[in-house]
Scaffold this motif. Structure first.
Motif, PDB file in Angstrom:
ATOM      1  N   ALA A 123     -21.833  -9.967 -33.717  1.00  0.00           N
ATOM      2  CA  ALA A 123     -23.224 -10.173 -34.117  1.00  0.00           C
ATOM      3  C   ALA A 123     -23.341 -11.170 -35.269  1.00  0.00           C
ATOM      4  O   ALA A 123     -24.414 -11.700 -35.506  1.00  0.00           O
ATOM      5  CB  ALA A 123     -23.851  -8.840 -34.510  1.00  0.00           C
ATOM      6  N   ARG A 124     -22.262 -11.434 -35.978  1.00  0.00           N
ATOM      7  CA  ARG A 124     -22.320 -12.344 -37.126  1.00  0.00           C
ATOM      8  C   ARG A 124     -22.497 -13.799 -36.726  1.00  0.00           C
ATOM      9  O   ARG A 124     -22.638 -14.656 -37.579  1.00  0.00           O
ATOM     10  CB  ARG A 124     -21.063 -12.194 -37.978  1.00  0.00           C
ATOM     11  CG  ARG A 124     -21.032 -10.883 -38.734  1.00  0.00           C
ATOM     12  CD  ARG A 124     -19.826 -10.774 -39.629  1.00  0.00           C
ATOM     13  NE  ARG A 124     -19.617 -11.900 -40.509  1.00  0.00           N
ATOM     14  CZ  ARG A 124     -20.095 -12.014 -41.744  1.00  0.00           C
ATOM     15  NH1 ARG A 124     -20.836 -11.071 -42.241  1.00  0.00           N
ATOM     16  NH2 ARG A 124     -19.808 -13.062 -42.477  1.00  0.00           N
ATOM     17  N   ARG A 125     -22.535 -14.107 -35.440  1.00  0.00           N
ATOM     18  CA  ARG A 125     -22.693 -15.487 -34.988  1.00  0.00           C
ATOM     19  C   ARG A 125     -23.921 -16.130 -35.629  1.00  0.00           C
ATOM     20  O   ARG A 125     -23.888 -17.273 -36.040  1.00  0.00           O
ATOM     21  CB  ARG A 125     -22.800 -15.528 -33.466  1.00  0.00           C
ATOM     22  CG  ARG A 125     -23.003 -16.913 -32.912  1.00  0.00           C
ATOM     23  CD  ARG A 125     -23.047 -16.867 -31.383  1.00  0.00           C
ATOM     24  NE  ARG A 125     -22.959 -18.193 -30.827  1.00  0.00           N
ATOM     25  CZ  ARG A 125     -24.019 -18.874 -30.388  1.00  0.00           C
ATOM     26  NH1 ARG A 125     -25.209 -18.338 -30.411  1.00  0.00           N
ATOM     27  NH2 ARG A 125     -23.861 -20.086 -29.909  1.00  0.00           N
ATOM     28  N   ALA A 126     -25.028 -15.402 -35.706  1.00  0.00           N
ATOM     29  CA  ALA A 126     -26.268 -15.947 -36.246  1.00  0.00           C
ATOM     30  C   ALA A 126     -26.559 -15.459 -37.668  1.00  0.00           C
ATOM     31  O   ALA A 126     -27.638 -15.710 -38.193  1.00  0.00           O
ATOM     32  CB  ALA A 126     -27.434 -15.598 -35.325  1.00  0.00           C
ATOM     33  N   ASP A 127     -25.618 -14.793 -38.300  1.00  0.00           N
ATOM     34  CA  ASP A 127     -25.820 -14.272 -39.644  1.00  0.00           C
ATOM     35  C   ASP A 127     -25.720 -15.414 -40.660  1.00  0.00           C
ATOM     36  O   ASP A 127     -24.660 -16.024 -40.806  1.00  0.00           O
ATOM     37  CB  ASP A 127     -24.761 -13.209 -39.941  1.00  0.00           C
ATOM     38  CG  ASP A 127     -24.878 -12.630 -41.336  1.00  0.00           C
ATOM     39  OD1 ASP A 127     -25.891 -12.891 -42.018  1.00  0.00           O
ATOM     40  OD2 ASP A 127     -23.944 -11.916 -41.749  1.00  0.00           O
ATOM     41  N   PRO A 128     -26.824 -15.727 -41.365  1.00  0.00           N
ATOM     42  CA  PRO A 128     -26.783 -16.835 -42.323  1.00  0.00           C
ATOM     43  C   PRO A 128     -25.709 -16.678 -43.399  1.00  0.00           C
ATOM     44  O   PRO A 128     -25.182 -17.674 -43.894  1.00  0.00           O
ATOM     45  CB  PRO A 128     -28.178 -16.824 -42.945  1.00  0.00           C
ATOM     46  CG  PRO A 128     -29.036 -16.131 -41.958  1.00  0.00           C
ATOM     47  CD  PRO A 128     -28.146 -15.135 -41.272  1.00  0.00           C
ATOM     48  N   ALA A 129     -25.367 -15.442 -43.753  1.00  0.00           N
ATOM     49  CA  ALA A 129     -24.358 -15.229 -44.796  1.00  0.00           C
ATOM     50  C   ALA A 129     -22.964 -15.652 -44.338  1.00  0.00           C
ATOM     51  O   ALA A 129     -22.079 -15.873 -45.171  1.00  0.00           O
ATOM     52  CB  ALA A 129     -24.343 -13.759 -45.216  1.00  0.00           C
ATOM     53  N   ALA A 130     -22.762 -15.773 -43.039  1.00  0.00           N
ATOM     54  CA  ALA A 130     -21.454 -16.152 -42.514  1.00  0.00           C
ATOM     55  C   ALA A 130     -21.298 -17.667 -42.376  1.00  0.00           C
ATOM     56  O   ALA A 130     -20.238 -18.150 -41.975  1.00  0.00           O
ATOM     57  CB  ALA A 130     -21.230 -15.481 -41.156  1.00  0.00           C
ATOM     58  N   TRP A 131     -22.327 -18.422 -42.698  1.00  0.00           N
ATOM     59  CA  TRP A 131     -22.313 -19.882 -42.557  1.00  0.00           C
ATOM     60  C   TRP A 131     -22.319 -20.544 -43.925  1.00  0.00           C
ATOM     61  O   TRP A 131     -22.905 -20.032 -44.871  1.00  0.00           O
ATOM     62  CB  TRP A 131     -23.535 -20.340 -41.765  1.00  0.00           C
ATOM     63  CG  TRP A 131     -23.482 -19.958 -40.321  1.00  0.00           C
ATOM     64  CD1 TRP A 131     -23.797 -18.747 -39.788  1.00  0.00           C
ATOM     65  CD2 TRP A 131     -23.082 -20.784 -39.240  1.00  0.00           C
ATOM     66  NE1 TRP A 131     -23.621 -18.777 -38.429  1.00  0.00           N
ATOM     67  CE2 TRP A 131     -23.189 -20.011 -38.062  1.00  0.00           C
ATOM     68  CE3 TRP A 131     -22.649 -22.095 -39.134  1.00  0.00           C
ATOM     69  CZ2 TRP A 131     -22.872 -20.514 -36.815  1.00  0.00           C
ATOM     70  CZ3 TRP A 131     -22.342 -22.607 -37.890  1.00  0.00           C
ATOM     71  CH2 TRP A 131     -22.450 -21.816 -36.749  1.00  0.00           C
ATOM     72  N   ARG A 132     -21.680 -21.705 -44.016  1.00  0.00           N
ATOM     73  CA  ARG A 132     -21.611 -22.461 -45.266  1.00  0.00           C
ATOM     74  C   ARG A 132     -21.735 -23.952 -44.995  1.00  0.00           C
ATOM     75  O   ARG A 132     -21.226 -24.452 -43.995  1.00  0.00           O
ATOM     76  CB  ARG A 132     -20.261 -22.252 -45.966  1.00  0.00           C
ATOM     77  CG  ARG A 132     -20.013 -20.855 -46.438  1.00  0.00           C
ATOM     78  CD  ARG A 132     -20.753 -20.591 -47.751  1.00  0.00           C
ATOM     79  NE  ARG A 132     -20.482 -19.268 -48.230  1.00  0.00           N
ATOM     80  CZ  ARG A 132     -21.292 -18.231 -48.058  1.00  0.00           C
ATOM     81  NH1 ARG A 132     -22.398 -18.363 -47.406  1.00  0.00           N
ATOM     82  NH2 ARG A 132     -20.991 -17.050 -48.551  1.00  0.00           N
TER      83      ARG A 132
END
Length: 171
Positions: A75-84
């Protein structure tokens, strides 16, 4: 930013361009009472011959269903916290959006839009940029693909900019 990156990856692109930023914003609008249809933007997206063939087509040739793979991704694919957003010290003009779904290099137009958005967001709130700041960034370059798409949709760019940058009374 994350939605624009996911749209780019889903389209089989290897870079994040300003037209995908516009498409992601169109999905999130209205901005200050202004609305642009995502379908209208999608219909005017340029076809880039440098884009690689779509992952869907390549995997379908091997008998693999891309939708099934994406459904099984965390589910973290679209999680903003997982992107930089990353900028290497040795190549300061190269900015990359990195996350669980992949890495995308920002094109010159996208990098410019993001830098303008971050500048306005930092000046206004001292923090990150909002959707309105990103629209400001897209409008900063009148020769960009996103500005051309907005013009073709009949958007008054000067009117939109006026709503986003209200004139202040002189002191």
């Amino acid at each position: 930013m994350v939605r624009a990156g996911l749209l780019s990856l889903d389209a089989g692109r290897t870079a994040l361009d300003d037209d995908m930023l516009l498409l992601a914003l169109a999905e999130a609008w209205p901005v200050d009472g202004f609305a642009v249809s995502p379908d209208a933007v999608r219909a005017l997206l340029p076809v880039n011959p440098a884009d690689r063939p779509g992952d869907r087509d390549l995997l379908a040739g091997l008998g693999i269903d891309l939708d099934e793979i994406r459904r099984r991704l965390p589910a973290r694919r679209a999680d903003p916290a997982a992107w930089r957003l990353r900028r290497p010290r040795t190549r300061p003009l190269r900015v990359t959006l990195s996350g669980p779904a992949g890495d995308l290099r920002l094109t010159v137009a996208a990098r410019k839009a993001v830098e303008v958005a971050l500048h306005h967001g930092t000046r206004r709130t001292g923090g990150g940029a909002t959707d309105e700041d990103l629209v400001r960034g897209l409008l900063a370059d009148g020769s960009s693909a996103s500005a051309a798409i907005l013009r073709r949709l009949g958007v008054d760019l000067h009117g939109l900019a006026g709503r986003l940058w209200p004139l202040r009374a002189s002191a």
